[in-house]
Design an enzyme around this catalytic site. Structure first.
Site, PDB file in Angstrom:
ATOM      1  N   TYR A  63     -15.127 -11.993  -0.229  1.00  0.00           N
ATOM      2  CA  TYR A  63     -15.842 -10.766  -0.590  1.00  0.00           C
ATOM      3  C   TYR A  63     -17.061 -11.066  -1.456  1.00  0.00           C
ATOM      4  CZ  TYR A  63     -12.103  -7.703   1.140  1.00  0.00           C
ATOM      5  OH  TYR A  63     -11.207  -7.028   1.928  1.00  0.00           O
ATOM      6  N   ASP A  96      -6.831  -2.588  -7.229  1.00  0.00           N
ATOM      7  CA  ASP A  96      -7.501  -3.165  -6.070  1.00  0.00           C
ATOM      8  C   ASP A  96      -7.692  -4.653  -6.326  1.00  0.00           C
ATOM      9  OD1 ASP A  96     -10.233  -3.846  -4.469  1.00  0.00           O
ATOM     10  OD2 ASP A  96      -9.163  -2.177  -3.529  1.00  0.00           O
ATOM     11  N   ARG A 101       0.829  -1.207   0.000  1.00  0.00           N
ATOM     12  CA  ARG A 101       0.000   0.000   0.000  1.00  0.00           C
ATOM     13  C   ARG A 101       0.868   1.265   0.000  1.00  0.00           C
ATOM     14  NH1 ARG A 101      -3.806  -0.456   4.675  1.00  0.00           N
ATOM     15  NH2 ARG A 101      -4.425  -2.487   3.947  1.00  0.00           N
ATOM     16  N   ARG A 109      -6.389  11.640  -5.737  1.00  0.00           N
ATOM     17  CA  ARG A 109      -7.666  10.950  -5.532  1.00  0.00           C
ATOM     18  C   ARG A 109      -8.825  11.956  -5.561  1.00  0.00           C
ATOM     19  NH1 ARG A 109      -9.727   6.458  -1.170  1.00  0.00           N
ATOM     20  NH2 ARG A 109     -11.906   7.036  -1.295  1.00  0.00           N
ATOM     21  N   ARG A 136      -3.115   6.600   1.194  1.00  0.00           N
ATOM     22  CA  ARG A 136      -3.643   7.797   1.832  1.00  0.00           C
ATOM     23  C   ARG A 136      -2.686   8.498   2.787  1.00  0.00           C
ATOM     24  NH1 ARG A 136      -9.400   5.505   3.801  1.00  0.00           N
ATOM     25  NH2 ARG A 136      -8.110   3.640   4.068  1.00  0.00           N
TER      26      ARG A 136
END
Length: 354
Positions: free
Chosen positions: A155, A78, A28, A41, A32
Site C-alpha cells: 500500500y 484498519d 471483518r 458508521r 457493512r
C-alpha cells in the site's frame, strides 16, 4: 485490568488445549453486512471517523457479539493505521478504497521513513483496545491485529490497492535494498504497535499478510516471511501470567504453511483454497489452525451452509487446535441470518470432534 474470562475457548484452541467445541469468530465480523454497523458508521461520518474514535470503535466491535454467540471479539480498526502514523496521509476516496497522499515513490522518501511514536500517533487504537476490553467485561477474549510488513509496504509504495502490484514488485526486483529498508522500518513499527495493543489489553494478536500470496516462492521467503518471523519473535508472549497467542494469516499462502509453521507462531490462518485436513497433516501439532470456510458459502441457504461447515470440521477431524473462521473477510452483501445459521452449525456440529 483483570477481568476473569467467562469464555476462554478461543484462547485454549489457539494453544491446542482441549475444548468442548470448536470456537469461532469471523474476519471483518464488525462490518457493512450488519445494519447496526452501517447506522453507527453514518453517525461517525466516515470510516476513519469510526476508526479514530474509541467510543465508535468500541460500539461496532461489540455489535456482532450482541447479535451472535461468537467466541472472540476483534478490535475494530484498519491495517493502514501504521503507514498513516508514519506520515503517508491515509484517506478514503468514495467507492475506491484506501489511498495515500504521500506514497513512497523515491529513494529520499524511503530513506526518510521512521518508526512512529505509537503512544502519540496511534493512541486512539490503544485507547480503543482498553475501552473494548473493559466493555467486554470478560465475555470473550479480545484480538488485536496489524498488517504484515510486506502487505503494508504494498500500500505504501502503490499508494493504494493494486491489481498487479507492478510498482512494489519493480522496486523489489530493481532495488531490493530499498525494499528491505521499508520492510525493516515497518517491522519495527508493527512489533511496537502490537505490543502496545497487548499492553492495553489485547489477549491474542493476528498478523494479516493479505498480499503475501502475490509473491513468487523465493520472493515470499525473502520479502515477507522473515519479517513476519521477526514480529512473532518480538511479541510479548505473556502478560499477567497469561499466554498471549498469535496468529499469522497469509492469503494465498497455503503452499508455504510448513515455512509459516516454522516462524514460531501459535496458529496459522488459512484461506478457503486450502484443505484444512491436509494443512493439519503438514503442520502436525506444531501450530493451531484457523479457518477456513469460503465466505461465499454464506450466500447459500442454511442447509447448504450447514453442509459446508460440516465439511470443514470433519476435514480438520478430532481433537483441539482448530478455530473456525472464514477463509477471508465476510462480504458486505451477506444476509445476517445466514451468519446465525453458520454460528449455530459450528457450535452444534463441532462437539462430536472434541
Amino acid at each position: 485490568m483483570n477481568f476473569k474470562l467467562k469464555n476462554d475457548t478461543f484462547l485454549r484452541a489457539l494453544l491446542r488445549q482441549p475444548t468442548e467445541y470448536t470456537p469461532l469468530w469471523m474476519m471483518r465480523q464488525a462490518g457493512r453486512f450488519l445494519p447496526e454497523y452501517r447506522a453507527t458508521r453514518a453517525r461517525a461520518g466516515s470510516f476513519l471517523g469510526l476508526c479514530k474514535n474509541p467510543d465508535f470503535a468500541t460500539e461496532v466491535t461489540m455489535q456482532p457479539l450482541d447479535r451472535y454467540p461468537l467466541d472472540a471479539a476483534i478490535l475494530f480498526s484498519d491495517i493502514l493505521t501504521v503507514p498513516d502514523a508514519m506520515g503517508l496521509g491515509l484517506y478514503f476516496a468514495d467507492g475506491e478504497g484506501p489511498k495515500f497522499e504521500r506514497p513512497l515513490r523515491d529513494e529520499a522518501a524511503i530513506m526518510a521513513l521512521q518508526v512512529p511514536d505509537i503512544d502519540k500517533t496511534l493512541r486512539y487504537v490503544t485507547d480503543a483496545v482498553s475501552q473494548i476490553r473493559k466493555t467486554l467485561d470478560g465475555r470473550v477474549p479480545l484480538i488485536g491485529f496489524s498488517g504484515s510488513p510486506f502487505t503494508l509496504s504494498c500500500y505504501m509504495v502503490e499508494g493504494g490497492g493494486s491489481d498487479d502490484y507492478a510498482r512494489v514488485k519493480t522496486l523489489m526486483y530493481n532495488e531490493p535494498k530499498l525494499m528491505h529498508h521499508i520492510l525493516e522500518v515497518t517491522t519495527q513499527a508493527v512489533i511496537a504497535y502490537l505490543n502496545a495493543q497487548i499492553e492495553a489489553g489485547a489477549q491474542a494478536v493476528m498478523i494479516f499478510d493479505s498480499w503475501g500470496g502475490v509473491l513468487s516462492h523465493s520472493a515470499y521467503h525473502e520479502f515477507s516471511l522473515p519479517y513476519t518471523q521477526r514480529i512473532v519473535e518480538g511479541l510479548i508472549k505473556e502478560k499477567d501470567g497469561v499466554r498471549i497467542p498469535n496468529v499469522v494469516f497469509t492469503k494465498g499462502g497455503g503452499l508455504w504453511i510448513d515455512s509459516i509453521a516454522n516462524t514460531g507462531c501459535d496458529a496459522i490462518g488459512l484461506d478457503w483454497t486450502m484443505d484444512i485436513g491436509i494443512a493439519r497433516q503438514k503442520v502436525g501439532d506444531k501450530v493451531a489452525l484457523q479457518g477456513n470456510l469460503d465466505p461465499a458459502v454464506l450466500f447459500a441457504n442454511p442447509d447448504a451452509i450447514r453442509n459446508e461447515v460440516e465439511k470443514v470440521l470433519s476435514s480438520y477431524g478430532y481433537g483441539s487446535g482448530h478455530v473456525f473462521n472464514l477463509g477471508h473477510g465476510i462480504s458486505q452483501h451477506t444476509n445476517p441470518e445466514n451468519v446465525a445459521a453458520m454460528v449455530a452449525a459450528v457450535h452444534e456440529l463441532s462437539r462430536k470432534y472434541h
